[in-house]
Design a protein around this motif. Structure first.
Motif, PDB file in Angstrom:
ATOM      1  N   HIS A   1     -16.859   8.381  -4.480  1.00  0.00           N
ATOM      2  CA  HIS A   1     -15.514   7.829  -4.352  1.00  0.00           C
ATOM      3  C   HIS A   1     -14.514   8.921  -3.990  1.00  0.00           C
ATOM      4  O   HIS A   1     -13.549   8.671  -3.258  1.00  0.00           O
TER       5      HIS A   1
ATOM      6  N   PHE B   1     -15.948  11.898  -0.059  1.00  0.00           N
ATOM      7  CA  PHE B   1     -15.610  11.719   1.355  1.00  0.00           C
ATOM      8  C   PHE B   1     -14.131  11.939   1.620  1.00  0.00           C
ATOM      9  O   PHE B   1     -13.752  12.614   2.586  1.00  0.00           O
ATOM     10  N   ARG B   2     -13.272  11.368   0.768  1.00  0.00           N
ATOM     11  CA  ARG B   2     -11.834  11.491   1.036  1.00  0.00           C
ATOM     12  C   ARG B   2     -11.322  12.901   0.793  1.00  0.00           C
ATOM     13  O   ARG B   2     -10.480  13.401   1.549  1.00  0.00           O
TER      14      ARG B   2
ATOM     15  N   LEU C   1     -15.893  11.294   8.181  1.00  0.00           N
ATOM     16  CA  LEU C   1     -15.682  11.317   6.728  1.00  0.00           C
ATOM     17  C   LEU C   1     -14.774  10.178   6.287  1.00  0.00           C
ATOM     18  O   LEU C   1     -15.028   9.520   5.268  1.00  0.00           O
TER      19      LEU C   1
ATOM     20  N   CYS D   1     -16.788   6.889   6.495  1.00  0.00           N
ATOM     21  CA  CYS D   1     -17.714   6.781   5.365  1.00  0.00           C
ATOM     22  C   CYS D   1     -16.975   6.468   4.079  1.00  0.00           C
ATOM     23  O   CYS D   1     -17.438   5.663   3.255  1.00  0.00           O
ATOM     24  N   ASP D   2     -15.824   7.090   3.895  1.00  0.00           N
ATOM     25  CA  ASP D   2     -15.017   6.818   2.705  1.00  0.00           C
ATOM     26  C   ASP D   2     -14.555   5.364   2.686  1.00  0.00           C
ATOM     27  O   ASP D   2     -14.626   4.697   1.649  1.00  0.00           O
TER      28      ASP D   2
ATOM     29  N   VAL E   1     -15.780   3.005  -0.401  1.00  0.00           N
ATOM     30  CA  VAL E   1     -14.777   2.506  -1.350  1.00  0.00           C
ATOM     31  C   VAL E   1     -14.669   0.990  -1.264  1.00  0.00           C
ATOM     32  O   VAL E   1     -14.586   0.301  -2.297  1.00  0.00           O
TER      33      VAL E   1
ATOM     34  N   THR F   1     -17.862   1.466  -4.372  1.00  0.00           N
ATOM     35  CA  THR F   1     -17.236   2.056  -5.559  1.00  0.00           C
ATOM     36  C   THR F   1     -16.230   1.120  -6.220  1.00  0.00           C
ATOM     37  O   THR F   1     -16.075   1.142  -7.437  1.00  0.00           O
TER      38      THR F   1
ATOM     39  N   CYS G   1      -4.780  10.183  -2.385  1.00  0.00           N
ATOM     40  CA  CYS G   1      -5.204  10.625  -1.050  1.00  0.00           C
ATOM     41  C   CYS G   1      -4.401   9.996   0.092  1.00  0.00           C
ATOM     42  O   CYS G   1      -4.027  10.707   1.033  1.00  0.00           O
TER      43      CYS G   1
ATOM     44  N   GLN H   1      -7.313   4.654   4.631  1.00  0.00           N
ATOM     45  CA  GLN H   1      -7.162   4.755   3.186  1.00  0.00           C
ATOM     46  C   GLN H   1      -6.038   3.865   2.675  1.00  0.00           C
ATOM     47  O   GLN H   1      -6.099   3.355   1.561  1.00  0.00           O
TER      48      GLN H   1
END
Length: 204
Positions: free
Chosen positions: A37, A40-41, A68, A71-72, A76, A80, A131, A161
């Protein structure tokens, strides 16, 4: 009613009943999910900050950061969130071709206990909120320092994000109407508290 406000409150797993029998402790029950979780971020942010020191290739840095971030976003959104806090959101298209945004929250068990731990919940929300704010700061920094080539990268970070943040807030508080109601109630309470404090100072 707008189809984008469809909310479903359903159980996410068949094994929820077994997990709900465990006592609620402030420990990390899903260490791998908790790690990825943040991995990646945080890695995307570190690469953005250090890429000019590590390599002179802008393309390599951009591709690495976008991979990245992608993938995050996937981890998420699909893994996650449901493991760490019991929330999930996605979009589906019905037979009529209409798009529906679905926001799910794990139901509380009959004993009233939750399966997510307090430690995992703190990790999840801290990473989810902090983030995107950092990427917003990067966006303003790139804009004011005239680093135009980096704008696409930081905008991608804000969008990916920020989308997860918005989706999980909707899962947590419900529909847009409920979110507006919460904001209104909060402002009303703050105004009432300020009014009472002013009256007390005047009386004294």
């Amino acid at each position: 009613q707008d189809s984008s406000d469809d909310i479903e409150d359903v159980s996410l797993f068949d094994a929820d009943d077994d997990l709900s029998r465990r006592s609620k402790k402030s420990k990390i029950r899903h260490p791998v999910a908790s790690f990825f979780h943040l991995f990646f971020r945080v890695s995307a942010i570190v690469v953005y900050l250090l890429c000019e020191l590590l390599t002179s290739s802008f393309i390599a840095c951009m591709v690495t950061i976008i991979l990245l971030l992608s993938c995050d976003f996937w981890a998420v959104k699909n893994v996650t969130g449901r493991l760490m806090v019991g929330l999930r959101w996605w979009n589906q298209v019905d037979d009529d071709g209409r798009s529906h945004w679905v926001f799910e929250a794990r139901k509380v068990s009959a004993q009233g206990s939750k399966t997510s731990s307090e430690a995992e919940s703190r990790i999840f929300w801290l990473g989810l909120i902090t983030c995107p704010m950092i990427w917003v700061i990067f966006a303003f920094s790139a804009l004011f320092s005239f680093k135009v080539k980096w704008l696409a990268v930081v905008v991608m970070g804000v969008v990916l994000q920020g989308a997860n943040l918005y989706g999980y807030i909707r899962c947590k508080v419900g529909s847009r109407k409920n979110l507006t109601s919460m904001a209104t109630n909060y402002l009303g309470k703050q105004f009432l508290r300020q009014t009472v404090a002013t009256e007390d100072q005047t009386a004294s």
